[in-house]
Design a protein around this motif. Structure first.
Motif, PDB file in Angstrom:
ATOM      1  N   VAL A 187       0.830  -1.206   0.000  1.00 42.78           N
ATOM      2  CA  VAL A 187       0.000   0.000   0.000  1.00 42.78           C
ATOM      3  C   VAL A 187       0.865   1.256   0.000  1.00 42.78           C
ATOM      4  O   VAL A 187       0.593   2.232  -0.712  1.00 42.78           O
ATOM      5  N   ILE A 188       1.938   1.231   0.814  1.00 39.53           N
ATOM      6  CA  ILE A 188       2.842   2.395   0.888  1.00 39.53           C
ATOM      7  C   ILE A 188       3.474   2.692  -0.469  1.00 39.53           C
ATOM      8  O   ILE A 188       3.537   3.845  -0.903  1.00 39.53           O
ATOM      9  N   HIS A 189       3.912   1.650  -1.166  1.00 39.88           N
ATOM     10  CA  HIS A 189       4.585   1.855  -2.443  1.00 39.88           C
ATOM     11  C   HIS A 189       3.607   2.174  -3.572  1.00 39.88           C
ATOM     12  O   HIS A 189       3.997   2.796  -4.571  1.00 39.88           O
ATOM     13  N   GLN A 190       2.363   1.752  -3.408  1.00 39.10           N
ATOM     14  CA  GLN A 190       1.364   2.044  -4.440  1.00 39.10           C
ATOM     15  C   GLN A 190       0.736   3.419  -4.242  1.00 39.10           C
ATOM     16  O   GLN A 190       0.227   4.008  -5.197  1.00 39.10           O
ATOM     17  N   ALA A 191       0.766   3.924  -3.008  1.00 37.99           N
ATOM     18  CA  ALA A 191       0.109   5.203  -2.701  1.00 37.99           C
ATOM     19  C   ALA A 191       0.805   6.354  -3.427  1.00 37.99           C
ATOM     20  O   ALA A 191       2.028   6.456  -3.466  1.00 37.99           O
ATOM     21  N   ASP A 192       0.001   7.232  -3.982  1.00 36.19           N
ATOM     22  CA  ASP A 192       0.528   8.387  -4.724  1.00 36.19           C
ATOM     23  C   ASP A 192       0.592   9.587  -3.781  1.00 36.19           C
ATOM     24  O   ASP A 192      -0.313  10.428  -3.740  1.00 36.19           O
ATOM     25  N   THR A 193       1.683   9.662  -2.968  1.00 37.92           N
ATOM     26  CA  THR A 193       1.842  10.748  -2.003  1.00 37.92           C
ATOM     27  C   THR A 193       3.248  11.328  -2.125  1.00 37.92           C
ATOM     28  O   THR A 193       4.116  10.788  -2.806  1.00 37.92           O
ATOM     29  N   ASP A 194       3.461  12.435  -1.434  1.00 43.01           N
ATOM     30  CA  ASP A 194       4.770  13.094  -1.437  1.00 43.01           C
ATOM     31  C   ASP A 194       5.707  12.525  -0.379  1.00 43.01           C
ATOM     32  O   ASP A 194       6.860  12.956  -0.271  1.00 43.01           O
ATOM     33  N   ILE A 195       5.241  11.593   0.433  1.00 46.20           N
ATOM     34  CA  ILE A 195       6.055  11.010   1.505  1.00 46.20           C
ATOM     35  C   ILE A 195       7.087  10.063   0.910  1.00 46.20           C
ATOM     36  O   ILE A 195       6.781   9.274   0.007  1.00 46.20           O
ATOM     37  N   ASP A 196       8.312  10.138   1.395  1.00 47.04           N
ATOM     38  CA  ASP A 196       9.381   9.250   0.958  1.00 47.04           C
ATOM     39  C   ASP A 196       9.009   7.811   1.329  1.00 47.04           C
ATOM     40  O   ASP A 196       8.770   7.492   2.497  1.00 47.04           O
ATOM     41  N   THR A 197       8.963   6.922   0.326  1.00 51.98           N
ATOM     42  CA  THR A 197       8.533   5.542   0.577  1.00 51.98           C
ATOM     43  C   THR A 197       9.502   4.797   1.502  1.00 51.98           C
ATOM     44  O   THR A 197       9.088   3.914   2.262  1.00 51.98           O
ATOM     45  N   THR A 198      10.769   5.129   1.448  1.00 54.37           N
ATOM     46  CA  THR A 198      11.759   4.481   2.324  1.00 54.37           C
ATOM     47  C   THR A 198      11.486   4.808   3.788  1.00 54.37           C
ATOM     48  O   THR A 198      11.489   3.926   4.656  1.00 54.37           O
ATOM     49  N   ILE A 199      11.240   6.113   4.051  1.00 54.99           N
ATOM     50  CA  ILE A 199      10.937   6.543   5.425  1.00 54.99           C
ATOM     51  C   ILE A 199       9.624   5.932   5.887  1.00 54.99           C
ATOM     52  O   ILE A 199       9.505   5.437   7.014  1.00 54.99           O
ATOM     53  N   ALA A 200       8.625   5.947   5.005  1.00 52.22           N
ATOM     54  CA  ALA A 200       7.314   5.380   5.347  1.00 52.22           C
ATOM     55  C   ALA A 200       7.421   3.884   5.642  1.00 52.22           C
ATOM     56  O   ALA A 200       6.790   3.368   6.568  1.00 52.22           O
ATOM     57  N   SER A 201       8.244   3.181   4.872  1.00 47.47           N
ATOM     58  CA  SER A 201       8.436   1.742   5.089  1.00 47.47           C
ATOM     59  C   SER A 201       9.090   1.468   6.435  1.00 47.47           C
ATOM     60  O   SER A 201       8.720   0.531   7.140  1.00 47.47           O
ATOM     61  N   GLN A 202      10.070   2.306   6.781  1.00 47.48           N
ATOM     62  CA  GLN A 202      10.742   2.150   8.071  1.00 47.48           C
ATOM     63  C   GLN A 202       9.785   2.423   9.221  1.00 47.48           C
ATOM     64  O   GLN A 202       9.794   1.702  10.227  1.00 47.48           O
ATOM     65  N   ILE A 203       8.964   3.459   9.089  1.00 45.70           N
ATOM     66  CA  ILE A 203       7.968   3.771  10.127  1.00 45.70           C
ATOM     67  C   ILE A 203       6.994   2.600  10.289  1.00 45.70           C
ATOM     68  O   ILE A 203       6.673   2.188  11.407  1.00 45.70           O
ATOM     69  N   TRP A 204       6.525   2.069   9.158  1.00 45.80           N
ATOM     70  CA  TRP A 204       5.595   0.934   9.187  1.00 45.80           C
ATOM     71  C   TRP A 204       6.243  -0.290   9.829  1.00 45.80           C
ATOM     72  O   TRP A 204       5.618  -1.006  10.608  1.00 45.80           O
ATOM     73  N   TYR A 205       7.527  -0.523   9.522  1.00 50.41           N
ATOM     74  CA  TYR A 205       8.269  -1.650  10.085  1.00 50.41           C
ATOM     75  C   TYR A 205       8.356  -1.547  11.602  1.00 50.41           C
ATOM     76  O   TYR A 205       8.035  -2.505  12.320  1.00 50.41           O
ATOM     77  N   TYR A 206       8.748  -0.387  12.115  1.00 52.32           N
ATOM     78  CA  TYR A 206       8.888  -0.208  13.564  1.00 52.32           C
ATOM     79  C   TYR A 206       7.532  -0.228  14.262  1.00 52.32           C
ATOM     80  O   TYR A 206       7.414  -0.684  15.404  1.00 52.32           O
ATOM     81  N   PHE A 207       6.512   0.251  13.554  1.00 53.03           N
ATOM     82  CA  PHE A 207       5.157   0.210  14.121  1.00 53.03           C
ATOM     83  C   PHE A 207       4.713  -1.241  14.340  1.00 53.03           C
ATOM     84  O   PHE A 207       4.195  -1.588  15.402  1.00 53.03           O
TER      85      PHE A 207
END
Length: 251
Positions: A187-207
Motif C-alpha cells: 500500500v505504501i509503495h502504491q500510494a501516490d503521495t509526497d512522503i518518501d517511501t523508504t521513510i514510510a516503510s521504516q515507520i511501518w516496520y517499527y510500528f
C-alpha cells in the motif's frame, strides 16, 4: 525497497515456503499409514471407552469424596492397556505417570497423602490430554486445541497460558502480522503521495515490531487474568442479588 523488487520478493518468499512445505509433507506422508492405524487403535481401545470416566475428570483435585472413583478409573484404564498390549503405542511419560499413580492410589499408606497424589495426577492428566488431543487432531476430529479444552470444561489459567505460548498460536500470530506487514508495504509503495517511501516503510516496520507484541501480551493479560476475575466478580454479584431478591420476596 524498490517497488519493482516487491513482487520478486513476495514470489521468492512464497517459493521458499512452498519448498520447505513440500519437504515436510514428503516425510509426513511416509509414516501416515502407521500413524493413522496407531491413532485409530488408541481411539477405539482407550479414548472412547474411557472418555466419561477418565478424560472428563482430568485435572480435577482429588479429595476424599472422589478418591475411590478416580482410583477405580485409573485401575481400569491400566488394566485395559495391559490386556490390549498398547504400551508400545503410548508415550513413555504417560505410561510412567499412570503406573506410578496407580501404585500410589492403591497403597493404603498413601490414601491421606493428597498433595503427592494430586501432583502426580496433574502430570498424568497433562500427558493423557496431549495424547487425546494429538489423536483427535491427526484423525481430523478436532481442529482447535483451546476450543477442545473449553468443550471439556478444562480451561484454567495454566491451560490458557499454555495455549497462548504454544508454537501453533505464536506461528499463527506471526503469520497474521507478517501478512499485515507485506500488505502495508504494498500500500505504501502504491500510494501516490509526497512522503518518501523508504521513510514510510521504516515507520511501518517499527510500528509492526512494537505494536504486534504489545497487542499480543495485552490480549493475554485480558484473557488470562482480567476476564476470569471479572467473571467471578459478576458471578458473586449475581448470587448476592439473587439472595437479596429472594429475601425481599419472602418478606
Amino acid at each position: 525497497m524498490d517497488l519493482l523488487l516487491l513482487p520478486q520478493f513476495i514470489t521468492a518468499f512464497v517459493a521458499i515456503i512452498t519448498f520447505f512445505w513440500a519437504i515436510y509433507q514428503f516425510f509426513a506422508n511416509k509414516y501416515n499409514y502407521f500413524i493413522n492405524e496407531r491413532d485409530k487403535r488408541i481411539l477405539n481401545k482407550i479414548l472412547l471407552p474411557h472418555f466419561e470416566t477418565v478424560e472428563i475428570n482430568l485435572f480435577k483435585n482429588i479429595t476424599t469424596d472422589n478418591y475411590q472413583m478416580i482410583s477405580n478409573n485409573v485401575r481400569v484404564l491400566l488394566k485395559d492397556i495391559r490386556q490390549n498390549n498398547l504400551f508400545f503405542y503410548l508415550p513413555t511419560q504417560l505410561t510412567h505417570y499412570l503406573i506410578a499413580l496407580e501404585k500410589l492410589l492403591t497403597t493404603d499408606d498413601n490414601k491421606d497423602n493428597f498433595k503427592s497424589i494430586n501432583e502426580l495426577y496433574n502430570h498424568f492428566s497433562q500427558q493423557y490430554f496431549k495424547l487425546s488431543w494429538k489423536t483427535r487432531k491427526h484423525l481430523k476430529i478436532e481442529k482447535d486445541h483451546y476450543t477442545y479444552l473449553q468443550n471439556l470444561s478444562l480451561v484454567n489459567k495454566n491451560s490458557k497460558l499454555h495455549y497462548y505460548f504454544s508454537f501453533q498460536t505464536i506461528k499463527r500470530w506471526l503469520s497474521n502480522y507478517l501478512l499485515l506487514y507485506l500488505v502495508g508495504l504494498a500500500v505504501i509503495h502504491q500510494a501516490d503521495t509526497d512522503i518518501d517511501t523508504t521513510i514510510a516503510s521504516q515507520i511501518w516496520y517499527y510500528f509492526i515490531i512494537i505494536f504486534s507484541p504489545v497487542t499480543y501480551f495485552l490480549n493475554i493479560l485480558i484473557q488470562v487474568f482480567l476476564l476470569p476475575k471479572g467473571y467471578n466478580l459478576l458471578k458473586k454479584c449475581k448470587i448476592k442479588l439473587k439472595n437479596t431478591l429472594s429475601a425481599l420476596l419472602r418478606k
